[in-house]
Design an enzyme around this catalytic site. Structure first.
Site, PDB file in Angstrom:
ATOM      1  N   LYS A  54       0.845  -1.204   0.000  1.00  0.00           N
ATOM      2  CA  LYS A  54       0.000   0.000   0.000  1.00  0.00           C
ATOM      3  C   LYS A  54       0.875   1.247   0.000  1.00  0.00           C
ATOM      4  CE  LYS A  54      -3.843  -1.921   2.576  1.00  0.00           C
ATOM      5  NZ  LYS A  54      -4.409  -2.096   3.904  1.00  0.00           N
ATOM      6  N   GLN A  98      -4.503  -1.232   9.851  1.00  0.00           N
ATOM      7  CA  GLN A  98      -4.448  -2.587   9.292  1.00  0.00           C
ATOM      8  C   GLN A  98      -5.068  -3.594  10.265  1.00  0.00           C
ATOM      9  OE1 GLN A  98      -3.356  -3.491   6.189  1.00  0.00           O
ATOM     10  NE2 GLN A  98      -4.005  -5.559   6.708  1.00  0.00           N
ATOM     11  N   ASP A 121     -10.804   3.175   4.416  1.00  0.00           N
ATOM     12  CA  ASP A 121     -11.304   1.791   4.366  1.00  0.00           C
ATOM     13  C   ASP A 121     -12.825   1.765   4.264  1.00  0.00           C
ATOM     14  OD1 ASP A 121      -9.553  -0.322   4.164  1.00  0.00           O
ATOM     15  OD2 ASP A 121      -8.997  -0.291   6.283  1.00  0.00           O
TER      16      ASP A 121
END
Ligand code: NDP
Length: 294
Positions: A54, A98, A121
């Site tokens: 990422k 994460q 997200d």
């Protein structure tokens, strides 16, 4: 018939190039360089690989990457305090924590402290609500990736019968909402669905987000249907090694489907591209600018 292979890697590369161009325009015209903060707690090897890819994607797109690697002994209060600082940081347009987090930390409590405007997200209830009510929202990256891939094949999804297998908050439910927003006719199937093969056979677009290796068989698929396989399952391979397979029995399915994503190389690379797309979208929305056209 052998299905067209939907090359997620190539499509993601294309998308990432367009995002980089839009980010450069944003920087030139408005002096804004989109920034993504990625927070990793602990040393899970799979998460570390994912976080690295990422960060690389963000930098490749000409954006800023702020990595925060914390020990697995980090307390929930300290993690929330870090998120508070990132929420207030004007250089940070997107925040990504994460998952999974260590057991002593309640993920939903932590995720709910992220500023919804920086929630790349798309897991915050405010963004879930905005998506469900048709408002501008940051949407979860994997479902977003699935819809963009389906649109690559079909252009418009309007009027198509879409079946989504799986109803998780991170994939199945937001995917169904996004498909509805594209005017597809949507069925959500799950573990209690009766006659799942029959339901799947009615799909023009079949999305498998189950987490069961090769569960969807070739004869569940309508001839010519588009199949998007979200599943990532590690199973025993040759010579004592392991390999990745999806939720769809690929070899069977590709003989019946019209188009199909491979695993790996389908939804996965597009998900990463959607993380940076959401960072760009968050930067634009935060500055009161319209949606970037990529
Ligand atoms: P969850 O385990 O949260 O959800 C699985 C869903 O599948 C549930 O809704 C469950 O139904 C349903 N299900 C389970 N067994 C069956 C069955 N036998 N028949 C019908 N439905 C069934 O998984 P996620 O949504 O988090 O992930 C799904 C898959 O996608 C996984 O393989 C995961 O690794 C992968 N994934 C891939 C990503 C990518 O970037 N490519 C990103 C995120 C996930 P019920 O609700 O009734 O229990």
């Amino acid at each position: 018939m052998t299905a067209i292979l939907i090359d997620g890697k190539a499509i993601a590369q294309d998308l990432r190039a367009n995002i980089a161009k839009a980010a450069a325009d944003l920087s030139q015209q408005h002096g804004i360089v989109p920034g993504l903060a990625v927070v990793l707690v602990g040393a899970d090897p799979a998460s570390e690989v994912y976080v690295r890819s990422k960060s690389k994607a963000v930098i490749d797109a000409g954006m800023r990457s702020f990595d925060h690697k914390l020990p697995d002994t980090t307390s929930q209060a300290d993690l929330i305090a870090l998120i508070g600082r990132l929420n207030a940081d004007k250089d940070v347009h997107g925040i990504l924590v994460q998952l999974p987090l260590p057991d002593h930390i309640d993920s939903s409590v932590v995720l709910n402290t992220i500023d919804p405007g920086k929630d790349v997200d798309g897991f915050h209830p405010v963004n879930a609500g905005r998506l469900a009510t048709g408002q501008r929202a940051l949407v979860p990256c994997t479902p977003y990736a699935c819809v963009l891939l389906a649109k690559r094949v079909h252009g418009s999804l309007a009027g198509l019968n879409a079946v989504v297998i799986g109803r998780s908050n991170i994939v199945g439910k937001p995917l169904a909402q996004l498909l509805l927003a594209e005017n597809a006719t949507v069925t959500i199937a799950h573990s209690k669905t009766r006659d799942l093969p029959g339901v799947c056979r009615r799909a023009d677009l079949l999305f498998a987000a189950v987490g069961r290796p090769e569960m969807v068989r070739g004869d569940w698929i309508a001839p010519g249907a588009t199949v998007i396989d979200v599943g990532i399952n590690r199973v025993p391979g040759d010579a004592g090694k392991t390999k990745l397979v999806g939720d769809v029995a690929f070899a069977e399915a590709r003989e019946i489907a019209g188009a199909i994503t491979p695993v790996p190389g389908g939804v996965g690379p597009m998900t990463i591209a959607c993380v940076i797309l959401n960072t760009l979208r968050a930067a634009c929305a935060g500055a009161g600018l319209p949606e970037p056209q990529v």
